[in-house]
Structures are given as C-alpha cells and as structure tokens.
Design an enzyme around this catalytic site. Structure first.
Site, PDB file in Angstrom:
ATOM      1  N   ASP A  25       0.839  -1.208   0.000  1.00  0.00           N
ATOM      2  CA  ASP A  25       0.000   0.000   0.000  1.00  0.00           C
ATOM      3  C   ASP A  25       0.869   1.252   0.000  1.00  0.00           C
ATOM      4  OD1 ASP A  25      -2.039  -1.944   0.640  1.00  0.00           O
ATOM      5  OD2 ASP A  25      -3.217  -0.309   1.526  1.00  0.00           O
ATOM      6  N   ARG A  55     -11.666   4.483 -13.568  1.00  0.00           N
ATOM      7  CA  ARG A  55     -12.307   3.655 -12.548  1.00  0.00           C
ATOM      8  C   ARG A  55     -11.244   3.455 -11.473  1.00  0.00           C
ATOM      9  NH1 ARG A  55     -10.927  -1.550 -10.133  1.00  0.00           N
ATOM     10  NH2 ARG A  55     -12.862  -2.485  -9.403  1.00  0.00           N
ATOM     11  N   ASP A  91      -9.784   1.772  -8.147  1.00  0.00           N
ATOM     12  CA  ASP A  91      -9.826   0.478  -7.487  1.00  0.00           C
ATOM     13  C   ASP A  91      -9.720   0.644  -5.971  1.00  0.00           C
ATOM     14  OD1 ASP A  91      -9.546  -2.479  -7.798  1.00  0.00           O
ATOM     15  OD2 ASP A  91      -7.609  -2.127  -6.836  1.00  0.00           O
ATOM     16  N   GLU A 135     -14.722   1.888  -6.934  1.00  0.00           N
ATOM     17  CA  GLU A 135     -15.070   0.578  -6.371  1.00  0.00           C
ATOM     18  C   GLU A 135     -14.974   0.661  -4.854  1.00  0.00           C
ATOM     19  OE1 GLU A 135     -13.443  -4.026  -6.234  1.00  0.00           O
ATOM     20  OE2 GLU A 135     -12.087  -2.333  -6.037  1.00  0.00           O
ATOM     21  N   HIS A 156     -15.526  -8.617 -12.712  1.00  0.00           N
ATOM     22  CA  HIS A 156     -14.370  -9.509 -12.834  1.00  0.00           C
ATOM     23  C   HIS A 156     -13.977 -10.148 -11.512  1.00  0.00           C
ATOM     24  CE1 HIS A 156     -12.779  -5.689 -11.459  1.00  0.00           C
ATOM     25  NE2 HIS A 156     -11.714  -6.332 -11.011  1.00  0.00           N
TER      26      HIS A 156
HETATM   27 CA   LIG Z   1      -4.198   1.731   1.810  1.00  0.00          CA
END
Ligand SMILES: [Ca+2]
Ligand SMILES: [Ca+2]
Length: 544
Positions: free
Chosen positions: A213, A241, A243, A284, A342
C-alpha cells in the site's frame, strides 16, 4: 517526516507553461530533474485536449472490458489494444457509449494488471502508446468514451518506488509506503495479517504481499498520483475507474477501512478530473457504495449489493423484488448498476448464476439496464457467456471473449488462448447470435435501443416503485416524459396495477412487440403480463 524528493510545485510548472517557456530546472533546494528516478520525472500540468464526445456519453451504457481476454490481434494468444480497436464496431452496434478497461499498465502479476509497475506506460503485451492513442481516436469517432482503471491504493512490489523504499529505512522514498520497525499485532484484513516482513522492516500490503500500500498520508504521493492522472487526461482519456477506494488510508488495526481521509482524497481527484471537459470517474467501494457516490467523495460508485438482489428477484423471490423496487428511490445519482464483474466476491458470471436460462437472463438484463443509472455490462454478459469449466476463483470469470464457435480459439486468437475458453463458447458466441434475431445479443441491443430512445430511462427521476408478490413496477420521469416499466418475474400471468400517472394518460408501448391490453383511468393503469415478461410504456405529460 521524510518525503520523497519532488521537483518544484505544480504551480511553478503551470507558471512556466503560461509563459510559454519550458518547465526547466528546479527551485531552490531541489535537485535537477535528471537526478530523479524515471518514475518520478515529469510533473504534469493540465493541458486539456477537449472532448470529441457529447456530454451525454456519461449517461449511456458502459462495458467493463478485460483487454487481455477481449481480442488478440497478433497471434500470441493474449488480447491487446489493436484487437480491442478492431471490435469497436461491435460495441458501437450494441449501443455502448463508454468502456472501462481493466489496468492497461505494465504489471507484476502479468494477468489482471492490478499490481502496477509503471503508471504512465502501456503493458508491452497490450501494445504501444500509439496503439492506445489510436484506440482512443477510433472509440471517440464512434461516440464511445474510454475510462481506464487506476490503482491508487497500492503498486507492485517491483515498482521502482517500492524497490527504493524497501532498500533501506533512510531512503528518500521510504515514506511513500507504510512501514513499521516491529511486527504490528492484532491486524486482520480479509482474514490475513496485512503486515509483511522485509529485511529493512515490516510493510503494509492489505491485499497481497506483492502489492504494498502507498502511504497516502504523504502529500507527495498523492501529488504524484495526480500527475499520473493528468498525464492520461492530457492524452485524451475520458476518465477513470478507481480500485479499492475503501482501503486508501489506514489509521489503526480497528480503523483501516472507509476512513474520512479517503473521501478527502477522492474529492480532490474528482475536482482534478472535473477541470477537464466531459470526463467521468467511478469508484469501487463494495462496503459503502452510497457514501462514496456522494458529491463530497468520489461522486460515483458501483452499486454493490444491488446485483445480489437482482439475481434473486428474477427467480421470483418476493423479498428481493421488494428491495429491488426501493433500491434506487433514494439512491444518489452517482450510483451505477451492474449484474456481475471480474471479481468473484461480486458473484459468478450472470449466465452461471442463472444457469444460462434464457428467460431469466433477459429479465435480469432488462431490469438493471432500465432501472439503474449508467449500467455497466461485464464483457460477454450480452451473449450469455459462462465462466470457464475447470477453473475456479477469479480466473474463471476472466476468460477469452467468445466471438465464434471455433472450439479451440473461439475467434479470440489464431493461436492457443492464454486461458481456457468459456464453458459455453461453442453455443453462445457473437457469430451465432448475430445471425439469430431471437438471440440474447439481439435482445440486449433492443433493450439498449429503448433506453437510448427514452431520455427518462437514462437520467430521469425514479418514481412510484411498487413490488407485489412476483411483480415490480417503477416509473422514471424527465421533463415531460414519464416512462412506466413493469416486470412479472413469476411463473404465471399476473395483473399489475400502477398509479401516480398523469391524468388522461395516453400510453405509447415500446415493449413487448405485440400489443398489450391496458386499461387506464384517472392516473392509474392496469395490465396483464405473461409469465416472466416485462413491458415498457411512455407518457408525454401535459400535451394540449
Ligand atoms: Ca491503503
Ligand atoms: Ca496479442
């Protein structure tokens, strides 16, 4: 706090641009650009090339496309940008006005693409930057916008920024990621400990130890992402988009999801994107879609949760039909509908959930395409494509598109495809369905055409939802157009009654093709619908 080296601020770059001078050199205290690693090179100022699309492209139908699985153009068994470009006519004929491409950047995973190694490049197996420019150009000529997946939460472990960050704990990029000298206790994310050992310390990776991250509390990291976004917007990309936006910032073992900081970051990105003409972004956020769809956050989010009720409703489950009726009533306008995607956690491919039953597939498609805003079709859904037999997990959902009945290649490639074909590729494919007026593909085209012909079904207010047993009705209104949509999900004929219509209503029927017997009086309507069927009617309000 140590932050990565940055060149002077964006403001300086903008000022240089305004003076028609090259953005040369650096300000005091910053090293020359040539000393920076390649991934951090150029800051990017906004240079909007404009948009060739009508603003309404964002209110149409979208399709999610996995480039690797869509169409191979050069016979290596892997889908690519030239292949996708060659299928734009098909997408235009379907009535799609926007496509979302899963990540197109060089990736460490070499598959789905979410472990990004270079945020400003095209995966070599997908083609060149020229191929991408050509895709944009050809899509725009067909009235189709292109949005690309952007992974802001994490990079690949092989990304040069993480290679630097992990090299030693005094590295200039150390604070681009999330580090701890000791192994933090008591963290569990999706059933696993998100802290991973390395020789220089423990780093945080909520999804995979090969996807560390970013530290999004570091303003330099966010500024760098924003440069990357402008890079693509300047190229003419129509949006993004995003994520995993629920996972952007972590504050503690108990506060690692949906933190307030996430909304601040997304609003800043929304503002960035909104400075370009006719762009669109969607997020998302499976656990809190309504929150992220708000204007002070991402502004648009996928309607996770709705898709489960959709699959149950079309089987006639009354409680799911009731939830379907109310779902869009108070929904923020940025919420977007879909039936599957997906990721396995969102459900199997629609054709697998509904056992490839053609009546149920039609009901599901008509329901979400007519009910929801900006619906996203998952590629292949429109032909009833199933997952691959013999595969499990996400790969099962990400198989090559079934273009032809060819048992080996399915029209996807001239050589062996990178992954098993859909289980039903021989019977459910574009070639066969193009030739069959009664096919699922032609049904999708018809429903999408109805939606496009009635603006109220695109952006209209959602009114008067009514669920009763196995039936559902709702209305949508825009300006003087009121559309009434009615479903009978049950196994026998049903009488539906609708009220709240304008008085002295004269209805125009758009679906089905055969005439329905309707009776209207003083703002109410009654009609009989066959088992497992639906109807679309419209009214023009206030004609005199
Ligand atoms: Ca994070
Ligand atoms: Ca290829």
């Amino acid at each position: 706090m140590k932050y990565g080296i940055r060149r002077p601020t964006v403001l300086l770059a903008l000022a240089a641009l305004a003076m028609q001078l090259p953005a040369c050199g650096s300000g005091s205290g910053s090293p020359p650009a040539t000393e920076l690693p390649e991934f951090e090179q150029a800051e990017v100022a906004r240079v909007d090339p404009g948009s060739a699309l009508p603003t309404s492209w964002r209110d149409g139908i979208f399709m999610e496309i996995f480039v690797r699985a869509y169409q191979d153009s050069d016979g290596d068994g892997i889908g690519d940008l030239k292949g996708l470009t060659s299928r734009l006519d098909y997408l235009e004929r379907l009535g799609v006005t926007g496509i979302w491409l899963m990540p197109i950047h060089p990736s460490q995973d070499g598959d789905h693409g979410y472990a990004v190694k270079d945020y400003r490049a095209i995966a070599p197996e997908y083609g060149s930057m020229d191929d991408f420019r050509n895709l944009l150009d050809q899509a725009h000529r067909r009235g189709i916008g292109v949005i690309v997946d952007y992974v802001i939460n994490h990079s690949a472990a092989e990304h040069p920024a993480f290679v630097q960050s992990s090299s030693d704990n005094a590295n200039a990029y150390r604070d681009w990621y999330v580090w701890s000298d000791r192994a933090p206790n008591s963290w569990t994310i999706y059933g696993s400990n998100p802290w991973h050992w390395s020789p220089t310390g423990y780093y945080f990776g909520g999804f995979w130890n090969q996807m560390p991250d970013f530290n999004l509390k570091n303003p330099h990291v966010l500024a760098w992402h924003q440069d990357n976004l402008r890079h693509w917007l300047n190229l003419g990309v129509d949006g993004f988009r995003f994520d995993a936006v629920g996972n952007l910032v972590e504050n503690s073992a108990q506060a690692w999801e949906n933190q307030d900081e996430n909304h601040v970051i997304l609003k800043s990105i929304q503002d960035l994107v909104a400075r370009y003409q006719s762009r669109f972004m969607v997020c998302e956020a499976p656990s809190q879609p309504v929150r992220y769809a708000q204007p002070d956050s991402c502004g648009s989010a996928f309607a996770f949760g709705y898709q489960y009720d959709l699959a149950a409703a079309v089987r006639g489950q009354a409680s799911a039909i009731s939830r379907l009726a109310s779902f869009w009533q108070d929904a923020p306008s940025g919420l977007t509908g879909f039936a599957s995607n997906h990721d396995g956690f969102a459900g199997q491919r629609l054709a697998d959930q509904l056992n490839a039953d053609p009546r149920l597939l039609r009901l599901a498609a008509a329901s979400y395409l007519l009910q929801s805003r900006r619906p996203f079709i998952y590629y292949g859904e429109e032909i009833g494509m199933q997952g691959a037999s013999g595969l499990v997990g996400d790969p099962r959902l990400r198989t090559p598109m079934s273009w032809s009945p060819d048992r080996i290649h399915a029209g996807f490639s001239s050589s062996r495809p990178f992954r098993s074909l859909a289980a039903n590729s021989v019977s459910a494919n574009v070639e066969l369905e193009e030739a069959d007026p009664g096919s699922l593909l032609n049904f999708y085209r018809s429903v999408i055409a109805i939606r496009r012909s009635l603006p109220a079904l695109q952006t209209g207010r959602y009114l008067n939802p009514r669920a009763s047993g196995s039936t559902l009705s709702f209305q949508r209104e825009l300006d003087r157009q009121r559309v009434v949509v009615l479903f009978n999900y049950g196994g026998s004929e049903a009488l539906l009654e609708v009220d709240g219509l304008p008085p002295e209503t004269v209805l125009q029927q758009h679906w089905p093709a055969h005439a329905l017997h309707t009776s209207t009086s003083s703002g109410s309507l009654a009609l009989r619908l066959d088992a497992q069927s639906f109807a679309v009617l419209s009214v023009t309000i206030g004609t005199e």
